[in-house]
Write an enzyme that holds these catalytic residues in place. Structure first.
Site, short mmCIF file in Angstrom:
data_model
loop_
_atom_site.label_atom_id
_atom_site.label_comp_id
_atom_site.label_asym_id
_atom_site.label_seq_id
_atom_site.Cartn_x
_atom_site.Cartn_y
_atom_site.Cartn_z
N CYS A 263 -14.97 -2.90 -0.26
CA CYS A 263 -13.88 -3.13 0.64
C CYS A 263 -13.13 -4.50 -0.78
O CYS A 263 -14.42 -4.99 -1.13
CB CYS A 263 -13.39 -3.57 1.53
N CYS B 217 -16.21 -7.99 6.07
CA CYS B 217 -16.73 -8.36 7.87
C CYS B 217 -17.40 -7.38 8.89
O CYS B 217 -16.92 -6.21 8.13
CB CYS B 217 -15.05 -8.37 8.56
N CYS C 227 -7.59 -10.50 0.91
CA CYS C 227 -8.08 -10.78 2.57
C CYS C 227 -8.15 -11.63 3.78
O CYS C 227 -8.84 -11.79 3.22
CB CYS C 227 -9.30 -9.68 2.97
N LYS D 178 -3.66 1.78 14.66
CA LYS D 178 -3.98 2.51 13.72
C LYS D 178 -3.77 4.07 14.30
O LYS D 178 -4.88 3.65 15.06
CB LYS D 178 -4.21 1.57 12.74
N LYS E 95 -5.56 7.19 12.39
CA LYS E 95 -6.24 7.72 10.28
C LYS E 95 -6.48 9.44 11.39
O LYS E 95 -6.90 9.89 11.35
CB LYS E 95 -6.90 7.32 10.62
N ARG F 184 1.23 -0.63 -0.05
CA ARG F 184 0.12 -0.10 0.10
C ARG F 184 0.63 1.15 0.09
O ARG F 184 1.84 1.28 0.25
CB ARG F 184 -1.04 -0.29 0.99
N ARG G 40 -1.49 6.19 9.54
CA ARG G 40 -1.39 5.44 8.61
C ARG G 40 -1.35 7.35 7.12
O ARG G 40 -1.33 8.58 7.47
CB ARG G 40 -3.22 4.97 7.91
N CYS H 10 -13.92 -1.39 6.42
CA CYS H 10 -12.74 -1.03 5.12
C CYS H 10 -13.66 -0.01 4.11
O CYS H 10 -13.61 0.44 3.70
CB CYS H 10 -11.87 -1.97 4.39
FE1 SRM Z 1 -9.11 -1.55 6.36
C1 SRM Z 1 -7.55 -4.24 7.78
C2 SRM Z 1 -8.28 -3.26 3.25
C3 SRM Z 1 -9.46 1.47 4.82
C4 SRM Z 1 -11.23 -1.03 8.99
N1 SRM Z 1 -8.18 -3.61 5.92
C5 SRM Z 1 -7.86 -4.10 6.32
C6 SRM Z 1 -6.43 -5.41 5.73
C7 SRM Z 1 -5.70 -5.02 5.89
C8 SRM Z 1 -6.63 -6.83 6.74
C9 SRM Z 1 -6.17 -7.32 7.53
O1 SRM Z 1 -5.47 -6.41 8.16
O2 SRM Z 1 -5.31 -8.36 7.41
C10 SRM Z 1 -7.61 -5.15 4.66
C11 SRM Z 1 -6.63 -5.90 3.07
C12 SRM Z 1 -7.49 -6.12 2.49
C13 SRM Z 1 -6.71 -6.33 0.88
O3 SRM Z 1 -6.95 -7.53 0.60
O4 SRM Z 1 -6.33 -5.33 0.85
C14 SRM Z 1 -7.99 -4.28 4.16
N2 SRM Z 1 -8.69 -0.90 4.51
C15 SRM Z 1 -8.50 -1.89 3.58
C16 SRM Z 1 -8.74 -1.53 2.26
C17 SRM Z 1 -7.62 -1.21 0.89
C18 SRM Z 1 -10.53 -1.44 1.97
C19 SRM Z 1 -10.60 -0.61 0.21
O5 SRM Z 1 -11.35 -1.21 -0.05
O6 SRM Z 1 -9.63 0.05 -0.06
C20 SRM Z 1 -8.53 0.25 2.75
C21 SRM Z 1 -7.10 0.97 2.31
C22 SRM Z 1 -7.34 2.18 3.19
C23 SRM Z 1 -5.30 2.96 3.28
O7 SRM Z 1 -5.60 3.42 2.29
O8 SRM Z 1 -5.33 2.88 4.53
C24 SRM Z 1 -9.15 0.43 3.91
N3 SRM Z 1 -10.24 0.19 6.40
C25 SRM Z 1 -10.30 1.13 6.47
C26 SRM Z 1 -10.86 1.95 6.80
C27 SRM Z 1 -11.65 3.21 5.99
C28 SRM Z 1 -10.48 3.92 6.45
O9 SRM Z 1 -9.94 4.54 6.60
O10 SRM Z 1 -11.32 5.54 6.50
C29 SRM Z 1 -11.11 1.05 7.86
C30 SRM Z 1 -12.37 1.89 8.70
C31 SRM Z 1 -12.29 2.44 9.60
C32 SRM Z 1 -11.32 2.69 10.89
O11 SRM Z 1 -10.34 2.36 10.75
O12 SRM Z 1 -11.78 2.30 12.00
C33 SRM Z 1 -10.48 0.35 7.46
N4 SRM Z 1 -9.20 -2.55 8.51
C34 SRM Z 1 -9.72 -1.56 9.24
C35 SRM Z 1 -9.62 -3.09 10.62
C36 SRM Z 1 -10.77 -2.62 11.63
C37 SRM Z 1 -9.68 -0.95 12.42
C38 SRM Z 1 -10.42 -0.90 14.19
O13 SRM Z 1 -10.80 -0.75 14.79
O14 SRM Z 1 -11.41 -2.21 14.67
C39 SRM Z 1 -8.99 -3.52 9.95
C40 SRM Z 1 -8.65 -4.91 10.96
C41 SRM Z 1 -7.44 -4.81 12.07
O15 SRM Z 1 -7.12 -3.59 12.00
O16 SRM Z 1 -7.39 -5.69 13.39
C42 SRM Z 1 -8.99 -3.47 8.70
FE1 SF4 Z 2 -11.30 -6.73 4.85
FE2 SF4 Z 2 -13.30 -6.77 6.32
FE3 SF4 Z 2 -11.00 -4.64 5.52
FE4 SF4 Z 2 -13.15 -5.84 4.05
S1 SF4 Z 2 -13.53 -4.50 5.68
S2 SF4 Z 2 -10.84 -5.34 3.43
S3 SF4 Z 2 -12.94 -7.95 4.53
S4 SF4 Z 2 -10.98 -6.20 6.98
#
Ligand code: SRM
Ligand code: SF4
Length: 567
Positions: A426, A471, A432, A204, A206, A71, A140, A475
């Site tokens: 997402c 899930c 993922c 993390k 943001k 990323r 991030r 995201c």
């Molecule tokens: Fe996310 C984890 C993809 C934006 C909340 N996110 C992941 C992981 C890395 C899975 C993992 O931990 O193994 C995913 C990788 C999937 C893949 O195969 O690419 C993933 N997140 C994404 C992306 C690519 C979604 C998308 O379709 O665009 C976004 C990448 C953002 C970036 O460029 O930095 C992405 N993730 C977000 C957002 C939206 C935002 O930030 O505006 C959120 C919700 C906001 C937040 O953080 O509260 C988000 N991702 C999470 C979480 C839950 C965090 C939490 O507080 O519980 C996880 C899991 C974790 O951190 O344990 C996670």
């Molecule tokens: Fe993966 Fe869940 Fe984030 Fe979708 S919402 S990219 S399934 S961690």
């Protein structure tokens, strides 16, 4: 992994080096050592495996098909055409022939194998883009409103965001040593980390910058948000937002999505000090024992805004001024051409879930390469996974239009319906590791089946915000959508309803763990009521609240509606 072990890995890592070099050099496996799987996140990469191949590999007694996601750190999602061409070439040489725009204005590559990880990182850096701190318990990629209409103020906001992104980078040279062969010198592994300290943040972190009236960055979903306040077209300062976040765990009431609170106004000159104070407050007060409660939103709820806000003021030496009025109209993108106040034009193109590839239906990767070959402005990714061809002189519009059209990227009829344009999904399967259900791959099918229901009720152009997440981590920021599908199991989702179209109100669980047929039946009934009973141009989510179909979720109001002020 328990919170304790992640904290241990960080503190024993020699400032994020760990044994990454050994892990990368090990030819026996396509994977990294376990602790290095945690550390590589801070370098902008995740170890994954192709989940479509898991069963087959198991049957063949092979290790999973390990591969890496990478990323970028691209504050505000801005890249030049030269950079675009380099990033495109990397997708074909090292990754799965696609570029993926994320919901945080970054690129992701998928499918990079360990043996080629370093070469890929070097190629990305050769494009003058890095991946440092794109993942991990640090700040991030910083979000910035994508559409530079009010050009002067917008450029200023973008510049502040880029400055903040640099300011919050870790100090360690680990990244440069491991990926870019920087020589290791005395003292490496002991660098001062004045902002983060030896164990970085508890979780993390943001940051997002919004420029009203568009809330395209979903500023209330960020740990730290800045709402630009413009006076006579110039940037006067920012309303400060703290404590937003989406992630939750199914069935665990200790975790929940939360909208940020607007707590005061600051001038641009106060921004770096205030941001540092917010980050260090989270560093010191955040929960390092329970990782699921470690985000800043929980720190605020555990300690109270009346503790956290004074702490930010004390650490920064800044007294927050009263919140200035602001108004958001929506959290989507503006499609098609718009003219900026500097006379340059910007074309926003819709992409399905941000995926840019050449497929049987359209040649988006090739089309954008051809546009990059002639474009002299910038590309801007949006936080809704779309793309702006920005800064185009009027004389060049026709040429860009022709290329977009030739490759199925045009902003005309092929943009799809209002529903398709506003939808976000997402990544989910197959890459993922946390996905419980499909999202990106399901989006076109689902919108294809939902659209006829809207059409039937005369709602073809109703701009409903739909978001799908595989899930509950959220995201795609599903909890702010008017309709959200949150993955529960293959083919089954929680149906959440009732966000507003401005990203200011959380939605509510309406039906749990249902399949597509039940989702469509449920929405069909509600669309019928919406069509018959809506009040003028009332949004779907607003209608559901007014008519009592949904109520706000059970937790305190200050966590679910962004307008409550807590100065
Ligand atoms: Fe996310 C984890 C993809 C934006 C909340 N996110 C992941 C992981 C890395 C899975 C993992 O931990 O193994 C995913 C990788 C999937 C893949 O195969 O690419 C993933 N997140 C994404 C992306 C690519 C979604 C998308 O379709 O665009 C976004 C990448 C953002 C970036 O460029 O930095 C992405 N993730 C977000 C957002 C939206 C935002 O930030 O505006 C959120 C919700 C906001 C937040 O953080 O509260 C988000 N991702 C999470 C979480 C839950 C965090 C939490 O507080 O519980 C996880 C899991 C974790 O951190 O344990 C996670
Ligand atoms: Fe993966 Fe869940 Fe984030 Fe979708 S919402 S990219 S399934 S961690």
């Amino acid at each position: 992994m328990s919170s304790h072990s992640v904290e241990d890995i960080k503190s024993e890592s020699n400032r994020l080096r760990g044994s990454l070099l050994d892990s990368l050099a090990d030819p026996v496996t396509g994977a990294l050592r376990e602790s290095d799987q945690t550390l590589i996140k801070y370098h902008g990469s995740y170890q994954q495996d192709d989940r479509d191949l898991r069963d087959e590999r198991r049957r063949q007694k092979l290790e999973p098909a390990y591969q890496f996601m990478i990323r970028t750190r691209t504050p505000g999602g801005v890249v030049t055409p030269e950079q675009w061409l380099k990033l495109d070439a990397i997708a074909t040489q090292y990754a799965n022939h696609s570029l993926r725009i994320t919901t945080r204005q970054a690129f992701q590559y998928h499918g990079v194998i360990k043996r080629e990880l370093k070469a890929t990182m070097q190629a990305i850096n050769a494009a003058l883009i890095d991946t440092l701190a794109a993942c991990g318990d640090v700040n991030r990629n910083v979000l910035v409103a994508a559409n530079p209409l009010e050009s002067r103020a917008h450029a200023e906001v973008q510049a502040w965001a880029a400055k903040l992104s640099e300011h919050l980078l870790p100090n360690t040279r680990a990244y440069y040593e491991i990926w870019l062969d920087e020589e290791r010198v005395a003292g490496s592994g002991e660098e001062e980390e004045p902002i983060y300290g030896a164990t970085y943040l508890p979780r993390k972190f943001k940051v997002g910058f919004a420029v009203p009236p568009v809330n395209d960055v979903d500023v209330f979903a960020n740990d730290l948000g800045f709402i630009a306040v413009l006076e006579d077209g110039a940037l006067a300062g920012f309303n400060l937002v703290i404590g937003g976040g989406m992630g939750a765990t199914h069935g665990d009431a200790e975790t929940y999505p939360r909208v940020g609170n607007v707590v005061g106004f600051i001038t641009p000159e106060q921004l770096l000090d205030v941001a540092t104070a917010v980050v260090t407050t989270q560093r010191d007060l955040g929960n390092r024992v329970l990782r699921k409660r470690a985000r800043f939103k929980y720190t605020i709820d555990d300690h109270g805004l009346d503790t956290v806000v004074p702490e930010i003021q004390r650490r920064s030496g800044v007294t927050l001024a009263p919140v200035r009025p602001f108004r958001f109209e929506h959290n989507g993108d503006r499609y098609g051409w718009v003219e900026g106040e500097d006379g340059r034009w910007h074309l926003t193109l819709h992409l399905y879930a941000g995926r840019i590839a050449d497929t049987a239906h359209a040649t988006h990767l090739t089309g954008l390469r051809e546009i990059a070959n002639v474009h002299r402005g910038e590309f801007r990714m949006t936080a809704n996974q779309n793309l702006v061809i920005a800064g185009v002189p009027a004389s060049e519009r026709e040429r860009i239009d022709a290329l977009a059209k030739a490759h199925g990227l045009d902003a005309g009829e092929r943009l799809g319906t209002a529903l398709q344009r506003a939808a976000v999904a997402c990544v989910a399967l197959p890459t993922c590791g946390l996905a419980m259900a499909e999202a990106e791959r399901y989006l076109p099918d689902f919108t294809g089946r939902l659209q006829p229901l809207l059409d039937r009720h005369g709602l073809r152009d109703a701009p409903i915000v739909l978001r799908i997440s595989g899930c509950p981590n959220g995201c795609s920021r599903p909890y702010l959508a008017e309709i959200a599908l949150v993955g529960k199991a293959p083919g089954r989702y929680n149906l959440m309803l009732g966000g507003d179209a401005r990203g200011q109100r959380l939605n509510t669980l309406y039906r749990e763990n249902i399949d597509e047929a039940a989702i469509l039946d449920t929405l069909d009934e509600l669309f019928a009521r919406y069509a018959a009973e809506r009040d003028g141009s009332e949004g779907f989510g607003d209608f559901l609240h007014r008519s009592g179909v949904v109520a706000l979720p059970a937790y305190p109001t200050h966590r679910q509606i962004a307008l409550e002020l807590h100065a």
